[in-house]
Design a protein around this motif. Sequence first.
Motif, PDB file in Angstrom:
ATOM      1  N   ASN A  70      -1.066 103.016  54.619  1.00  0.00           N
ATOM      2  CA  ASN A  70      -2.347 102.498  54.169  1.00  0.00           C
ATOM      3  C   ASN A  70      -2.561 102.609  52.650  1.00  0.00           C
ATOM      4  O   ASN A  70      -3.642 102.987  52.205  1.00  0.00           O
ATOM      5  N   PRO A  71      -1.552 102.296  51.828  1.00  0.00           N
ATOM      6  CA  PRO A  71      -1.801 102.369  50.383  1.00  0.00           C
ATOM      7  C   PRO A  71      -2.834 101.326  49.973  1.00  0.00           C
ATOM      8  O   PRO A  71      -2.771 100.178  50.404  1.00  0.00           O
ATOM      9  N   PRO A  72      -3.817 101.725  49.172  1.00  0.00           N
ATOM     10  CA  PRO A  72      -4.881 100.796  48.790  1.00  0.00           C
ATOM     11  C   PRO A  72      -4.457  99.840  47.685  1.00  0.00           C
ATOM     12  O   PRO A  72      -3.557 100.123  46.904  1.00  0.00           O
ATOM     13  N   SER A  73      -5.151  98.721  47.626  1.00  0.00           N
ATOM     14  CA  SER A  73      -4.994  97.798  46.508  1.00  0.00           C
ATOM     15  C   SER A  73      -5.876  98.314  45.373  1.00  0.00           C
ATOM     16  O   SER A  73      -7.079  98.476  45.537  1.00  0.00           O
ATOM     17  N   LEU A  74      -5.273  98.599  44.244  1.00  0.00           N
ATOM     18  CA  LEU A  74      -6.004  99.155  43.102  1.00  0.00           C
ATOM     19  C   LEU A  74      -6.111  98.152  41.958  1.00  0.00           C
ATOM     20  O   LEU A  74      -6.325  98.533  40.811  1.00  0.00           O
ATOM     21  N   GLU A  75      -6.007  96.895  42.295  1.00  0.00           N
ATOM     22  CA  GLU A  75      -6.059  95.838  41.291  1.00  0.00           C
ATOM     23  C   GLU A  75      -7.327  95.947  40.448  1.00  0.00           C
ATOM     24  O   GLU A  75      -8.425  96.153  40.957  1.00  0.00           O
TER      25      GLU A  75
END
Length: 146
Positions: A70-75
Motif C-alpha cells: 500500500n505505498p501511497p502516491s506522494l505526487e
Amino acid sequence: MRYYGYNEFLVDMKQLVNVLDFEPDGIVAIARGGMSIAHVLGIALDINEVYLINAISYSDYQKEVLKISNPPSLEGRKDILIVDDIVDSGESMQRVCQILQDMNPDIHFKTASIFYKPEAIFKPDYYIHQTHGWIEFFWEVDVLKD
C-alpha cells in the motif's frame, strides 16, 4: 514490558513537534503503529496530507517476514515525515524509506518515532526515548481491557 499511556504520549508529541527542524508538507504513517502519531502530528502541524503504508512483521509478539504494501502516491509533495511508534529492529523503517525514496526520488524524507532501540539497523532522524524492551502502547492494549 513497559506500558505507554496517553498522558505520556501527549507530552511526547508536543516534544516531537518542538524538535522538528524542517516543515514537512506530508506525513506517512507506517501502519498500524504510526497511525496515532501521524494523526496527532497532522493536527499539531496543520498538515492535511497524511498517508499510510503497511509494514507488517509481528503477529502475537512473534517476528515474521516483513511485508510492505500500500505505498501511497506522494505526487506534488516536497518534504515528507515518515512516522512509526517504535524503531525496533529498524527493518520496517529502513525498507519503507527505501521504497518511498525509490518511488519519489525528488522528495526529501525524514523519519520519526517515539521509541528507538539503539541496536536497530536504522536510526530515525527524530525520536523521544531509547529502549531495549517491549512497549505496550495504550492504543494497542487499552481497548482490549474489560
